[in-house]
Design a protein around this motif. Structure first.
Motif, PDB file in Angstrom:
ATOM      1  N   ALA A   1      57.169   2.368  25.440  1.00 33.65           N
ATOM      2  CA  ALA A   1      56.396   1.454  26.339  1.00 33.65           C
ATOM      3  C   ALA A   1      57.040   2.114  27.852  1.00 33.65           C
ATOM      4  O   ALA A   1      56.802   2.734  28.522  1.00 33.65           O
ATOM      5  CB  ALA A   1      55.677   0.562  26.368  1.00 33.65           C
ATOM      6  N   ASP A   2      58.362   2.343  27.814  1.00 33.75           N
ATOM      7  CA  ASP A   2      58.999   2.648  28.802  1.00 33.75           C
ATOM      8  C   ASP A   2      59.371   3.788  29.206  1.00 33.75           C
ATOM      9  O   ASP A   2      59.398   4.838  30.516  1.00 33.75           O
ATOM     10  CB  ASP A   2      60.361   1.681  29.051  1.00 33.75           C
ATOM     11  N   GLU A   3      60.051   4.201  27.871  1.00 31.73           N
ATOM     12  CA  GLU A   3      59.917   5.814  27.621  1.00 31.73           C
ATOM     13  C   GLU A   3      58.638   6.399  27.684  1.00 31.73           C
ATOM     14  O   GLU A   3      58.605   7.120  28.481  1.00 31.73           O
ATOM     15  CB  GLU A   3      60.058   6.388  26.248  1.00 31.73           C
ATOM     16  N   ALA A   4      58.091   5.724  27.317  1.00 30.62           N
ATOM     17  CA  ALA A   4      56.528   7.000  27.721  1.00 30.62           C
ATOM     18  C   ALA A   4      55.868   6.761  28.925  1.00 30.62           C
ATOM     19  O   ALA A   4      55.669   7.891  29.314  1.00 30.62           O
ATOM     20  CB  ALA A   4      55.360   6.044  26.804  1.00 30.62           C
ATOM     21  N   GLU A   5      56.295   5.784  29.949  1.00 30.27           N
ATOM     22  CA  GLU A   5      56.138   6.030  31.107  1.00 30.27           C
ATOM     23  C   GLU A   5      56.447   6.395  31.922  1.00 30.27           C
ATOM     24  O   GLU A   5      56.176   7.338  33.079  1.00 30.27           O
ATOM     25  CB  GLU A   5      56.462   4.390  31.701  1.00 30.27           C
ATOM     26  N   GLY A   6      57.975   7.272  31.089  1.00 29.45           N
ATOM     27  CA  GLY A   6      58.721   7.675  32.340  1.00 29.45           C
ATOM     28  C   GLY A   6      58.596   9.181  31.667  1.00 29.45           C
ATOM     29  O   GLY A   6      59.594   9.720  32.150  1.00 29.45           O
ATOM     30  N   GLY A   7      57.906   9.577  30.796  1.00 30.03           N
ATOM     31  CA  GLY A   7      58.227  10.775  30.822  1.00 30.03           C
ATOM     32  C   GLY A   7      57.530  11.330  31.863  1.00 30.03           C
ATOM     33  O   GLY A   7      58.462  12.684  31.222  1.00 30.03           O
ATOM     34  N   GLY A   8      56.921  11.170  33.741  1.00 30.53           N
ATOM     35  CA  GLY A   8      56.789  11.604  34.305  1.00 30.53           C
ATOM     36  C   GLY A   8      57.911  11.948  34.735  1.00 30.53           C
ATOM     37  O   GLY A   8      58.687  13.509  34.838  1.00 30.53           O
ATOM     38  N   ALA A   9      59.256  11.991  34.585  1.00 31.09           N
ATOM     39  CA  ALA A   9      60.701  12.770  34.924  1.00 31.09           C
ATOM     40  C   ALA A   9      61.006  14.037  35.041  1.00 31.09           C
ATOM     41  O   ALA A   9      61.311  14.360  35.364  1.00 31.09           O
ATOM     42  CB  ALA A   9      61.664  11.479  34.807  1.00 31.09           C
ATOM     43  N   GLY A  10      60.511  14.237  33.558  1.00 29.52           N
ATOM     44  CA  GLY A  10      60.469  15.892  32.879  1.00 29.52           C
ATOM     45  C   GLY A  10      60.290  16.685  33.813  1.00 29.52           C
ATOM     46  O   GLY A  10      60.805  17.624  34.421  1.00 29.52           O
ATOM     47  N   GLU A  11      58.634  16.180  34.371  1.00 33.01           N
ATOM     48  CA  GLU A  11      58.258  17.200  35.512  1.00 33.01           C
ATOM     49  C   GLU A  11      58.719  17.270  36.393  1.00 33.01           C
ATOM     50  O   GLU A  11      58.913  17.996  37.451  1.00 33.01           O
ATOM     51  CB  GLU A  11      56.680  16.492  35.546  1.00 33.01           C
ATOM     52  N   VAL A  12      59.150  16.202  37.167  1.00 31.80           N
ATOM     53  CA  VAL A  12      59.667  16.290  38.411  1.00 31.80           C
ATOM     54  C   VAL A  12      60.940  17.170  38.365  1.00 31.80           C
ATOM     55  O   VAL A  12      61.468  17.686  39.176  1.00 31.80           O
ATOM     56  CB  VAL A  12      60.229  14.773  38.925  1.00 31.80           C
ATOM     57  N   THR A  13      61.871  16.867  37.163  1.00 33.17           N
ATOM     58  CA  THR A  13      63.196  18.484  37.303  1.00 33.17           C
ATOM     59  C   THR A  13      62.853  19.921  37.849  1.00 33.17           C
ATOM     60  O   THR A  13      63.567  20.089  37.935  1.00 33.17           O
ATOM     61  CB  THR A  13      63.806  18.006  35.998  1.00 33.17           C
ATOM     62  N   GLU A  14      61.559  19.911  36.251  1.00 32.34           N
ATOM     63  CA  GLU A  14      60.981  20.987  36.647  1.00 32.34           C
ATOM     64  C   GLU A  14      60.528  21.617  37.580  1.00 32.34           C
ATOM     65  O   GLU A  14      60.603  22.875  38.011  1.00 32.34           O
ATOM     66  CB  GLU A  14      59.669  20.831  35.394  1.00 32.34           C
TER      67      GLU A  14
END
Length: 358
Positions: free
Chosen positions: A261-274
């Motif tokens: 669940a933590d990884e699913a919620e943290g999936g937006g971190a990749g958008e920040v990097t992009e």
């Protein structure tokens, strides 16, 4: 549109930052507790059915409930016809057995909880359940096969009381074990299966006994039914071998669900990097840091940051770099050292209006 996207990414990082402040035990009052949101599916049901403790608990249900079904259906009539007692005396014997079962359920649960909480208590409670269930058959053999129950049938009532206490120790404790060897999302299903097995034993037990009566007679059939507690106790003893590993396995499954669940919620971190990569031509992203371009001296000035929230707002980063009062610049749009901030030029490939000057 880019500014609105930065706002959404910043809000996402704020939620991620708040989630990072949680503590597993909830020790701090202000800390947010982890939320367990796993759901049941057929794959998980099949997985739990292969857990040894679950198989043992389900297997002991059938033989363990046959004696209860026999006593409820036939015991009063058996005492009246075969032993010569009045119907009232036979009914009192069944009532005393029920009182013993109430006592065994209450005190068995209390004592079982204390045993379970001790070091090595899981192994011990499995031994207690197996032993008490098997011993519960001994009073049953007594009141089924003895013809003289003493004055006022005192031996009958005493044996019924003891038998009820011993036979009722297992049910509250086996439910606690079932609770601890299954993750939360599978507990309802496993309890439903356990209850179903109990109901089959209570309902099918009298039918089995009735068939044995037709072939071998009442006494033999009732002794076979009471022997169900011996078989049930023997099966429960195997629980001592697996319960520790299965409880640890259930805890690991819960932790895996929380991590997922933590990884699913943290999936937006990749958008920040992009997004950081898009904001500057030649920007460098690595090890949790990002580089931004400034127009000072016509060269690239880098600002490193490991904070996810900071990455979500590149204007703050660029404003901080360009406002460095210790740097003089002679390039386009520059000012004297120590004066007002150096104006920014737009990053390549982006319209300058999408980035505000600090």
């Amino acid at each position: 549109r880019l500014g609105a996207r930065d706002t959404r990414l910043g809000a996402r990082d704020t939620r991620l930052g708040a989630r990072d402040t949680r503590t597993a035990g909830g020790a701090d009052d202000g800390a947010e507790k982890e939320e367990y949101v796993a759901t049941i599916d057929l794959r998980k049901v099949w997985r739990q059915l292969q857990i040894p403790s679950n198989m043992i608990i389900l297997a002991q249900g059938l033989p363990g409930t046959v004696p209860w079904g026999m006593l409820n259906a036939f015991f009063v009539d058996y005492l009246h016809v075969q032993k010569g007692l009045t119907v009232e005396a036979g009914t009192l014997a069944v009532t005393v057995f029920g009182v013993g079962a109430v006592v065994g359920t209450i005190f068995g649960g209390i004592i079982g909880q204390r045993i379970y909480n001790r070091p090595g208590g899981r192994h011990a409670i499995a031994m207690v359940m197996g032993t008490t269930t098997a011993l519960g058959a001994l009073p049953g053999y007594f009141f089924l096969n003895v013809d003289d129950y003493g004055p006022h049938h005192v031996y009958l009532y005493a044996s019924c009381l003891v038998g009820g206490v011993l036979a009722a120790v297992t049910p509250p404790n086996v439910r606690a074990v079932l609770l601890n060897v299954n993750p939360p999302e599978t507990r309802g299903t496993m309890f439903a299966l356990y209850t179903q097995m109990d109901d089959v034993g209570k309902g099918g037990g009298p039918a089995l006994v009735a068939g044995l009566i037709l072939t071998f007679g009442r006494r033999f059939a009732f002794n076979v039914a009471i022997s169900g507690w011996l078989l049930c106790g023997f099966i429960l003893l195997f629980l001592a071998r697996y319960i520790d590993a299965d409880v640890a396995n259930a805890q690991r499954q819960v932790q895996e669900e929380l991590d997922a669940a933590d990884e699913a919620e943290g999936g937006g971190a990749g958008e920040v990097t992009e997004r950081v990569k898009q904001l500057g031509e030649g920007s460098e992203v690595g090890n949790g840091s990002a580089s931004y371009w400034s127009a000072a001296s016509g060269s690239a000035a880098y600002s490193q940051s490991s904070d996810v929230g900071a990455r979500a707002d590149p204007e703050v980063q660029m404003g901080a770099m360009s406002g460095d009062s210790g740097r003089s610049s002679t390039g386009r749009g520059s000012t004297d050292a120590g004066s007002e901030r150096v104006p920014l030029t737009a990053a390549p490939r982006f319209h300058s209006s999408s980035i505000r000057n600090p």
